[in-house]
Each structure stands twice: as structure tokens, then as C-alpha cells.
Design an enzyme around this catalytic site. Structure first.
Site, PDB file in Angstrom:
ATOM      1  N   ALA A  24       0.865  -1.197   0.000  1.00 36.58           N
ATOM      2  CA  ALA A  24       0.000   0.000   0.000  1.00 36.58           C
ATOM      3  C   ALA A  24       0.899   1.245   0.000  1.00 36.58           C
ATOM      4  O   ALA A  24       0.755   2.139   0.829  1.00 36.58           O
ATOM      5  CB  ALA A  24      -0.970   0.002   1.177  1.00 36.58           C
ATOM      6  N   HIS A  29       6.651   6.182   1.459  1.00 36.18           N
ATOM      7  CA  HIS A  29       7.545   5.069   1.102  1.00 36.18           C
ATOM      8  C   HIS A  29       8.520   5.508   0.005  1.00 36.18           C
ATOM      9  O   HIS A  29       9.690   5.123   0.012  1.00 36.18           O
ATOM     10  CB  HIS A  29       6.743   3.866   0.599  1.00 36.18           C
ATOM     11  CG  HIS A  29       5.863   3.234   1.643  1.00 36.18           C
ATOM     12  ND1 HIS A  29       4.507   3.377   1.644  1.00 36.18           N
ATOM     13  CD2 HIS A  29       6.165   2.467   2.713  1.00 36.18           C
ATOM     14  CE1 HIS A  29       3.993   2.720   2.666  1.00 36.18           C
ATOM     15  NE2 HIS A  29       4.980   2.155   3.337  1.00 36.18           N
TER      16      HIS A  29
END
Ligand code: PAF
Length: 264
Positions: A24, A29
């Protein structure tokens, strides 16, 4: 970008930088992956939804899964290797759990018994299989980062600053689900107010005042901690950090900010 299912196929040669994730993926990230590229030309990203860190099986089943998007984001952010291991490779036999100790039982650990044991156990196992030189984790989960840093390992643990939207909301898979954004932003407002306050008692008071001003927010905890041991910070402690967790419309939010005694 090479995509592998087993650690053997991964074959990330040389000193690699590693970004473990549960998928996800979002811009937070991407910033970890970019940070990893500062350390090495070989960047391994793993996507593994670790059953050991979910106390609630429903949460595990509902955890968002966006594989196609994740592949795209990892590649664009600069990952050279993407590893999608199966649970049998991570936990081939009876699992020897790593204990997070007393720091695993406070704050985030209070309502999630065993959660941090699960995190440390999987991180240790991922390290065994990838053998990275560096591993990058976000400061957004500051208690997790602190526990991973305290774990016995040869891997250099790098903390990366929290990425925020332009309005200040920290990027996380949960924050994406927030419908009342303005209410959720009370956490950011409280952190900023604390970080600008030089006196620690006043900082504690101001945090509570700001948080109480938002009716849709239900407090779990708010504290100014000494970063080195997560104890309640004293005025003269060198590295202090405000940490807050609470609920907005059924979504649990956490965030933190270093106390610099000045605006950020
Ligand atoms: O922060 C996460 O996404 C997870 O806790 C981690 C570190 C990948 C371990 O499963």
C-alpha cells in the site's frame, strides 16, 4: 527493477540498502526508497504483510493490498529489486519470537500486545534473508524505529523524516482513509504548538489545549518523551519529541515531532 518471490531469486549483490514495507505504498515510502538510493545503487524493497504484528485477524484481512500500484511506485522511486516473499519463506517452521521488552508495552504497545514482538521478529528475519548493509525506516513510526535501532543486528538503521502533505498531515496508509481532514489536522497543530514552546511544562499544557479544541478527536495518548529511552522528558534532556495518538471518526492516527524549541 527486478521482481523476485524468493530471497534466492532476489540475488541483490553487493552492499544493498533495504526498505521493508507491507505494501500500500505512498509518497512516504517513495521518500524512504529515495533515501536508500543515497546509500547504495542497489535498493531492495520488500512487500510482506506480516501476520505476526496483527493482534486482530480482521485488521490483517482488511489491510490494503495494491500490488500493481506498488510495483509502479517502487520502480519510479528508484528501487532496483522488489521482493514479494511468501509466508513460508519468512516463517518456515516454528517461529522464534524476538521480544521487544518493556518499550514494546507502552504507548503503541498498550492496546496492541505483542505487536512490536511481531515487528522485530519479521525485521530480523527479513534482514537474515536480504543481508542488507543499511535499512531505512520512517520516523512516522518513531517507537518502531527506536525498537529496531535497539535490536541486535549488523545492519545500519537509518531513520527518515516524516513526509507531510502541504497542509501538514503526515502521509500514511491510515491518513489516506481520513474523511474529516480538518479534525485529523489537530494532531499536527498540537505538535507544531509543542515544538515551538521552549518550556516543557507549557508544551505539555499547550498540546492538551489544542487537542481538546477539536471535538471530533479522541485522545489515546500525548506526551513529550526523551528520545533515547521513551521516558517522560525533563526540561534539560537533549533530544525530546512530542508523540500523539488518537481517533478521528473511527480511524486511529499517530504522529510525532522533535522538540526543537522553534517552528518547523
Ligand atoms: O512499518 C511497517 O510497514 C512494518 O511494521 C514493517 C517495518 C515493514 C515490518 O513489517
Amino acid at each position: 527493477m527486478k521482481i523476485a518471490v524468493t530471497a534466492k531469486e532476489l540475488a541483490a549483490d553487493g552492499a544493498c540498502a533495504f526498505v521493508p514495507t507491507m505494501g500500500a505504498l505512498h509518497a512516504g515510502h517513495a521518500s524512504l526508497i529515495k533515501k536508500a538510493r543515497e546509500y547504495s545503487g542497489t535498493v531492495v524493497v520488500s512487500i510482506f504483510i506480516n501476520p505476526l504484528q496483527f493482534e486482530n485477524k480482521d485488521d490483517l484481512a482488511k489491510y490494503p493490498r495494491t500490488p500493481e500500484f506498488d510495483i509502479e511506485l517502487a520502480a519510479q522511486a528508484g528501487a532496483t529489486h522488489l521482493w514479494l516473499p511468501h509466508v513460508d519463506e519468512i516463517y518456515p517452521g516454528e517461529v522464534q519470537k524476538i521480544s521487544a521488552g518493556p518499550l514494546g508495552d507502552i504507548y503503541e504497545g498498550v492496546k496492541r500486545p505483542g505487536h512490536f514482538d511481531g515487528v522485530l521478529t519479521v525485521v530480523n528475519r527479513l534482514f537474515e534473508l536480504v543481508k542488507p548493509t543499511w535499512a531505512i525506516f520512517g520516523e512516522k513510526d518513531f517507537q518502531q524505529l527506536t525498537l529496531i535501532k535497539s535490536m541486535k543486528s549488523n545492519v545500519q538503521i537509518i531513520g527518515a523524516p516524516t513526509v507531510r502533505d502541504s497542509d501538514g498531515l503526515a502521509l500514511s496508509s491510515r491518513n489516506i482513509r481520513v474523511s474529516d481532514r480538518d479534525a485529523a489536522l489537530v494532531i499536527y497543530r498540537a505538535l507544531i504548538a509543542a515544538a515551538q514552546e521552549k518550556n516543557i511544562d507549557l508544551a505539555r499544557t499547550v498540546v492538551m489545549e489544542v487537542l481538546r479544541s477539536e471535538e471530533a478527536f479522541t485522545l489515546d495518548y500525548a506526551e513529550i518523551i526523551n528520545e533515547s529511552n521513551f521516558g517522560k522528558a525533563s526540561q534539560n534532556d537533549e533530544s525530546k519529541r512530542a508523540i500523539i495518538a488518537g481517533w478521528v471518526n473511527g480511524i486511529r492516527l499517530i504522529d510525532n515531532m522533535p522538540m526543537n524549541g522553534g517552528a518547523q
